[in-house]
Design a protein around this motif. Structure first.
Motif, PDB file in Angstrom:
ATOM      1  N   ASP A 145       1.170  -1.004   0.120  1.00  0.00           N
ATOM      2  CA  ASP A 145      -0.053   0.110  -0.142  1.00  0.00           C
ATOM      3  C   ASP A 145       1.010   1.279   0.337  1.00  0.00           C
ATOM      4  O   ASP A 145       1.276   1.800   1.253  1.00  0.00           O
ATOM      5  N   GLU A 146       0.758   2.166  -1.022  1.00  0.00           N
ATOM      6  CA  GLU A 146       2.309   3.113  -1.031  1.00  0.00           C
ATOM      7  C   GLU A 146       0.834   4.080  -0.186  1.00  0.00           C
ATOM      8  O   GLU A 146       1.470   5.066  -0.268  1.00  0.00           O
ATOM      9  N   ASP A 147       0.184   4.161  -0.351  1.00  0.00           N
ATOM     10  CA  ASP A 147      -0.591   5.501   0.578  1.00  0.00           C
ATOM     11  C   ASP A 147      -0.630   4.964   2.104  1.00  0.00           C
ATOM     12  O   ASP A 147      -1.590   5.889   2.646  1.00  0.00           O
ATOM     13  N   VAL A 148       0.151   4.070   2.026  1.00  0.00           N
ATOM     14  CA  VAL A 148      -0.453   3.809   3.920  1.00  0.00           C
ATOM     15  C   VAL A 148       0.278   4.645   4.702  1.00  0.00           C
ATOM     16  O   VAL A 148       1.644   5.781   4.337  1.00  0.00           O
ATOM     17  N   LEU A 174       5.127   2.610  10.804  1.00  0.00           N
ATOM     18  CA  LEU A 174       6.468   2.601  11.745  1.00  0.00           C
ATOM     19  C   LEU A 174       5.949   2.013  13.368  1.00  0.00           C
ATOM     20  O   LEU A 174       6.532   1.435  14.183  1.00  0.00           O
ATOM     21  N   LYS A 175       5.007   2.684  13.546  1.00  0.00           N
ATOM     22  CA  LYS A 175       3.737   2.089  15.099  1.00  0.00           C
ATOM     23  C   LYS A 175       3.873   0.691  14.918  1.00  0.00           C
ATOM     24  O   LYS A 175       4.219   0.208  15.718  1.00  0.00           O
ATOM     25  N   SER A 222       6.474   3.446  22.111  1.00  0.00           N
ATOM     26  CA  SER A 222       6.656   4.852  22.127  1.00  0.00           C
ATOM     27  C   SER A 222       5.969   5.468  21.177  1.00  0.00           C
ATOM     28  O   SER A 222       5.853   6.900  22.115  1.00  0.00           O
ATOM     29  N   LEU A 223       5.171   5.012  20.260  1.00  0.00           N
ATOM     30  CA  LEU A 223       4.892   6.295  19.989  1.00  0.00           C
ATOM     31  C   LEU A 223       3.402   5.910  19.378  1.00  0.00           C
ATOM     32  O   LEU A 223       2.449   6.925  18.632  1.00  0.00           O
ATOM     33  N   ASP A 224       2.982   5.347  20.013  1.00  0.00           N
ATOM     34  CA  ASP A 224       1.176   5.155  20.282  1.00  0.00           C
ATOM     35  C   ASP A 224       0.002   6.638  20.522  1.00  0.00           C
ATOM     36  O   ASP A 224      -0.929   6.207  20.199  1.00  0.00           O
ATOM     37  N   GLU A 225       1.032   7.392  21.337  1.00  0.00           N
ATOM     38  CA  GLU A 225      -0.255   8.478  21.363  1.00  0.00           C
ATOM     39  C   GLU A 225      -0.005   9.517  20.723  1.00  0.00           C
ATOM     40  O   GLU A 225      -0.564  10.659  20.700  1.00  0.00           O
ATOM     41  N   TYR A 226       0.983   9.410  19.314  1.00  0.00           N
ATOM     42  CA  TYR A 226       0.971  10.397  18.295  1.00  0.00           C
ATOM     43  C   TYR A 226       0.070   9.996  17.649  1.00  0.00           C
ATOM     44  O   TYR A 226      -0.162   8.974  16.573  1.00  0.00           O
ATOM     45  N   SER A 227      -0.523  10.696  16.450  1.00  0.00           N
ATOM     46  CA  SER A 227      -0.817  11.130  15.478  1.00  0.00           C
ATOM     47  C   SER A 227      -0.344  12.056  14.194  1.00  0.00           C
ATOM     48  O   SER A 227       0.849  12.582  14.520  1.00  0.00           O
ATOM     49  N   THR A 228      -0.563  11.618  13.307  1.00  0.00           N
ATOM     50  CA  THR A 228       0.683  12.533  12.056  1.00  0.00           C
ATOM     51  C   THR A 228       0.212  13.566  12.390  1.00  0.00           C
ATOM     52  O   THR A 228       1.521  14.308  11.581  1.00  0.00           O
ATOM     53  N   ASP A 229      -1.102  14.419  13.082  1.00  0.00           N
ATOM     54  CA  ASP A 229      -0.813  15.531  12.902  1.00  0.00           C
ATOM     55  C   ASP A 229       0.240  16.548  13.632  1.00  0.00           C
ATOM     56  O   ASP A 229       0.732  17.479  13.824  1.00  0.00           O
ATOM     57  N   ASP A 230       0.645  15.555  14.165  1.00  0.00           N
ATOM     58  CA  ASP A 230       1.517  15.777  15.575  1.00  0.00           C
ATOM     59  C   ASP A 230       2.819  16.191  14.727  1.00  0.00           C
ATOM     60  O   ASP A 230       4.271  16.473  16.080  1.00  0.00           O
ATOM     61  N   PHE A 231       2.896  15.642  14.350  1.00  0.00           N
ATOM     62  CA  PHE A 231       4.527  15.872  13.137  1.00  0.00           C
ATOM     63  C   PHE A 231       3.857  16.480  12.370  1.00  0.00           C
ATOM     64  O   PHE A 231       3.513  16.449  11.280  1.00  0.00           O
TER      65      PHE A 231
END
Length: 246
Positions: free
Chosen positions: A37-40, A46-47, A57-66
């Protein structure tokens, strides 16, 4: 991770906003996942990798955090051919595609590749090393690269992470690798005129066309110094790196 933290504290000063994670997997496994899936979303991928190691360690983050994502991988073609049973051509097709997909830190992320691996920054005699542009390593011997680097180098990793001289060592290593990237792309061992002169795709093409295919070797190059050059604005690179050149 220790290398990145050293560079950040000495030269980048990104601050508390950065998140650095080690995924302990090779480049070609990432390619397999992207093929599905190239759109993943990169963060979701990474999660999932971290979950397989019971790391949340990354569970609390969403794409909007980066705002930016940078990926660092080794051109470990030995792993691709010996353990994943890819041909050299198949492995290079994977790298080429990944460099195309991961070419924007604001979307999927920006990929930086070390040849043959991250320890390349240590493959040097006393810096500035006038022979650095010529250093190559045989693909058939890549399993021994780390030991060969330790035997060849005039430095140890501690001199880049804990020693008093680590800042000056990094400055010199950064310049050597940036010069060499420019040499690979346009044939001049010197500072690039612009950042566009040493983009990752062009470095890869040079590696494949001039070293991997004709000679079954790689031209030694570390990605972390190239990231520093890419990340810092011109005036900051001048202030923190170039102005200290000896």
């Amino acid at each position: 991770m220790a290398l990145f933290e050293a560079i950040d504290s000495l030269l980048l000063h990104i601050g508390n906003e950065k998140i650095v994670t080690t995924f302990q997997t090779n480049f070609y496994k990432l390619y397999d996942e992207i093929q599905k899936d190239e759109d993943v979303l990169t963060l979701n991928l990474l999660k999932e990798w971290l979950w397989t190691k019971d790391d949340h360690s990354l569970d609390e983050y969403s794409t909007d955090d980066f705002t930016e994502i940078y990926l660092f991988f080794d051109y470990d073609i030995h792993a691709a051919t010996s353990f994943l049973h890819l041909t050299t051509d198949e492995a290079n097709i994977a790298v080429k595609k990944m460099l195309h997909i991961f070419d924007d830190e604001y979307e999927h992320g920006r990929l930086f590749v070390s040849y043959p691996m991250i320890e390349s920054y240590l493959y040097t005699k006393k810096m500035p090393d006038s022979d650095f542009a010529t250093y190559t390593y045989r693909i058939a011997d890549l399993a021994n690269f780390k030991d060969a680097t330790n035997a060849f180098s005039d430095y140890t990793q501690n001199q880049f992470t804990t020693a008093h001289a680590k800042q000056e060592n990094w400055r010199k290593a950064i310049l050597q690798n940036v010069y060499k990237a420019n040499y690979l792309c346009i044939g001049q061992y010197s500072m690039p005129v612009t950042k566009a002169d040493i983009i990752q795709a062009d470095i890869f093409d040079s590696e494949v066309n001039h070293y991997v295919v004709p000679n079954a070797e790689v031209s030694i190059l570390c990605a972390l110094p190239l990231f520093v050059y890419y990340y810092l604005r011109h005036e900051l690179f001048e202030e923190r790196i170039l102005s200290h050149k000896k």
